[in-house]
Design a protein around this motif. Structure first.
Motif, mmCIF file in Angstrom:
data_model
loop_
_atom_site.group_PDB
_atom_site.id
_atom_site.type_symbol
_atom_site.label_atom_id
_atom_site.label_comp_id
_atom_site.label_asym_id
_atom_site.label_seq_id
_atom_site.Cartn_x
_atom_site.Cartn_y
_atom_site.Cartn_z
ATOM 1 N N PHE A 1 -18.228 -11.078 15.123
ATOM 2 C CA PHE A 1 -17.554 -10.840 13.858
ATOM 3 C C PHE A 1 -16.822 -9.501 13.929
ATOM 4 N N TRP A 2 -15.595 -9.437 13.422
ATOM 5 C CA TRP A 2 -14.796 -8.203 13.466
ATOM 6 C C TRP A 2 -14.542 -7.717 12.049
ATOM 7 N N ALA A 3 -14.937 -6.473 11.781
ATOM 8 C CA ALA A 3 -14.862 -5.929 10.424
ATOM 9 C C ALA A 3 -13.692 -4.963 10.216
ATOM 10 N N ALA A 4 -12.877 -4.727 11.225
ATOM 11 C CA ALA A 4 -11.712 -3.839 11.120
ATOM 12 C C ALA A 4 -12.091 -2.427 10.672
ATOM 13 N N ALA A 5 -13.272 -1.973 11.043
ATOM 14 C CA ALA A 5 -13.740 -0.647 10.615
ATOM 15 C C ALA A 5 -12.827 0.472 11.105
ATOM 16 N N ASN A 6 -12.299 0.343 12.332
ATOM 17 C CA ASN A 6 -11.436 1.392 12.889
ATOM 18 C C ASN A 6 -10.026 1.372 12.313
ATOM 19 N N TRP A 7 -9.692 0.334 11.562
ATOM 20 C CA TRP A 7 -8.328 0.189 11.064
ATOM 21 C C TRP A 7 -8.129 0.802 9.689
ATOM 22 N N ARG A 8 -9.192 1.222 9.045
ATOM 23 C CA ARG A 8 -9.035 1.750 7.685
ATOM 24 C C ARG A 8 -8.691 3.236 7.667
ATOM 25 N N GLY A 9 -8.705 3.881 8.807
ATOM 26 C CA GLY A 9 -8.316 5.286 8.905
ATOM 27 C C GLY A 9 -9.502 6.222 8.772
ATOM 28 N N GLU A 10 -9.253 7.490 9.109
ATOM 29 C CA GLU A 10 -10.320 8.486 9.119
ATOM 30 C C GLU A 10 -10.403 9.315 7.844
ATOM 31 N N GLU A 11 -9.370 9.257 7.014
ATOM 32 C CA GLU A 11 -9.401 10.036 5.784
ATOM 33 C C GLU A 11 -10.474 9.503 4.845
ATOM 34 N N ARG A 12 -11.211 10.411 4.223
ATOM 35 C CA ARG A 12 -12.301 10.023 3.341
ATOM 36 C C ARG A 12 -11.802 9.143 2.185
ATOM 37 N N GLU A 13 -10.615 9.466 1.679
ATOM 38 C CA GLU A 13 -10.070 8.704 0.558
ATOM 39 C C GLU A 13 -9.835 7.241 0.919
ATOM 40 N N LEU A 14 -9.555 6.979 2.208
ATOM 41 C CA LEU A 14 -9.262 5.619 2.640
ATOM 42 C C LEU A 14 -10.511 4.762 2.783
#
Length: 199
Positions: free
Chosen positions: A106-119
């Motif tokens: 299963f792929w959750a796209a965790a690395n695609w949401r960005g590193e900024e806390r707001e994101l």
């Protein structure tokens, strides 16, 4: 004389009637030969598809968005395809495409949401994507609303193995002179794409 004249007139009328009937019969039969125009019935030659290339057939069934601008493979056996990168009238660029999970997990796209806390409030999404204008030396981030939510796809529930999901992301538009940029998200390789003008 009157009898002869009436007989002659009758014969002439009969000849005209027979001739007219024959002409109408020939005209009526001429349209059913199948050599001229199709009769509207479904047939291989009447569909207008003869001579189409496989790409045109594919587009007829699935739409013009299937044109591939770029395709890259990377993290967790993911294939990212970009099918559209269009400048909108409001000064935005909307990039869209597909993502395919070729792995067994299963792929959750965790690395695609960005590193900024707001994101982080965007969860599984394309919030961390960016456009890179190499010539202008600028990076354009995904647009957000006033509450920090990205103007992009959120992969609610992630992407299961062997599944393909559609995605989009909106960015500020680079200057009009910029026609080529790199789309980059997560640990995926940059995908070079060409911008097009919206209709």
């Amino acid at each position: 004389m009157s009898i002869r004249r009436s007989m002659t007139t009758r014969r002439a009328m009969t000849a005209v009637a027979i001739t007219t009937g024959l002409v109408l019969t020939v005209v009526g039969c001429g349209g059913d030969g199948g050599d001229d125009k199709p009769d509207g019935k479904s047939s291989p030659t009447s569909s207008g598809k003869r001579g189409e290339s496989p790409a045109e057939k594919e587009q007829d069934g699935q739409g013009a968005t299937d044109k591939v601008l770029a395709e890259v493979k990377g993290e967790e056996s993911i294939t990212l395809t970009v099918t559209s990168a269009v400048r909108d009238a409001g000064g935005f660029v909307t990039v869209s495409g597909k993502v395919t999970n070729n792995g067994g997990k299963f792929w959750a796209a965790a690395n695609w949401r960005g590193e900024e806390r707001e994101l982080n409030k965007n969860g599984s999404s394309v919030a961390g994507a960016n456009l890179i204008d190499n010539e202008g030396k600028k990076k354009y981030l995904v647009l957000r609303d006033t509450e920090g939510r990205c103007l992009c796809t959120k992969f609610t529930g992630g992407v299961k193995p062997s599944q393909t999901a559609d995605w989009y992301a909106q960015f500020p538009a680079p200057p009009e002179a910029t026609t080529k940029v790199d789309f980059q998200v997560g640990a995926m390789p940059p995908a070079p794409i060409e911008l097009s003008e919206g209709e």
